[in-house]
Design a protein around this motif. Structure first.
Motif, short mmCIF file in Angstrom:
data_model
loop_
_atom_site.label_atom_id
_atom_site.label_comp_id
_atom_site.label_asym_id
_atom_site.label_seq_id
_atom_site.Cartn_x
_atom_site.Cartn_y
_atom_site.Cartn_z
N GLU A 90 4.01 1.39 -1.00
CA GLU A 90 4.73 1.39 -2.33
C GLU A 90 3.75 2.04 -3.61
OE1 GLU A 90 6.27 -2.27 -2.99
OE2 GLU A 90 7.96 -2.03 -1.55
N ASP A 91 2.54 1.84 -3.22
CA ASP A 91 1.71 2.04 -4.32
C ASP A 91 1.17 3.40 -4.32
OD1 ASP A 91 1.73 -0.28 -5.74
OD2 ASP A 91 0.10 -1.20 -4.83
N TYR A 92 0.87 4.16 -3.12
CA TYR A 92 0.20 5.38 -2.95
C TYR A 92 1.06 6.41 -2.23
CZ TYR A 92 -3.70 2.42 -4.27
OH TYR A 92 -4.49 1.55 -4.75
N VAL A 93 2.18 6.08 -1.70
CA VAL A 93 2.88 7.36 -1.06
C VAL A 93 4.26 7.63 -1.97
CG1 VAL A 93 4.42 7.80 0.82
CG2 VAL A 93 2.23 6.39 1.39
N HIS A 94 4.04 8.70 -2.48
CA HIS A 94 4.85 9.16 -3.60
C HIS A 94 6.05 9.98 -3.19
CE1 HIS A 94 1.84 7.40 -6.24
NE2 HIS A 94 1.21 8.23 -5.64
N ALA B 248 7.57 7.80 2.51
CA ALA B 248 7.24 6.34 2.24
C ALA B 248 8.48 5.70 3.01
CB ALA B 248 7.75 6.25 0.71
N ILE C 194 0.87 -1.10 -0.09
CA ILE C 194 -0.04 -0.05 0.11
C ILE C 194 0.80 1.14 -0.03
CG2 ILE C 194 -1.78 1.25 1.28
CD1 ILE C 194 -3.05 -1.40 2.09
#
Length: 131
Positions: free
Chosen positions: A93-97, A102, A91
């Motif tokens: 990795e996919d949503y915190v940029h 991160a 989650i």
């Protein structure tokens, strides 16, 4: 074009060297292994809990102190928190940029899951060993 017909990367990604990190399969397999282990041990514990509906403290303590039940409970705790860490990692990795956010989120997930697993295992061991 590229000599490899199976290379589906765009020319820009090929030029930059971007592609698979070749680590997703390992993560995928461990996510499934921990899910199966947690599910099976969870079914055992659910059956154990259903037998304890009218049990008093001594009965519950004796059931948790049984070596087989304590082992299944420890396996459940370890599998559950490992599975949770793997899922939350995806989650983040996919949503915190933001790289700093991160990294901090990944460290927080690691420490919280590790501390909760350690606390749970120590509690079961304390009951099982009679300390």
């Amino acid at each position: 074009m590229n000599g490899n017909a199976n290379d589906l990367r765009t020319p820009l990604k090929r030029a930059r060297g971007l592609g698979s990190a070749k680590d997703g399969t390992h993560h995928f397999i461990w996510q499934r292994v921990t899910a199966i282990a947690t599910g099976l041990s969870g079914l055992w514990l659910l059956g154990m809990l259903l037998t304890l509906r009218s049990g008093d403290y001594a009965v519950v303590h004796g059931l948790v102190a049984d070596p087989v039940n304590a082992t299944v409970l420890v396996a459940f705790l370890l599998g559950m928190f490992w599975h949770a860490r793997l899922g939350l990692q995806v989650i983040v990795e996919d949503y915190v940029h933001t790289p700093l956010s991160a990294t901090l989120a990944q460290l927080a997930i690691l420490f919280v899951c590790a501390l909760a697993a350690i606390a749970g295992v120590l509690a079961v061991l304390r009951i099982a060993l009679g300390s």
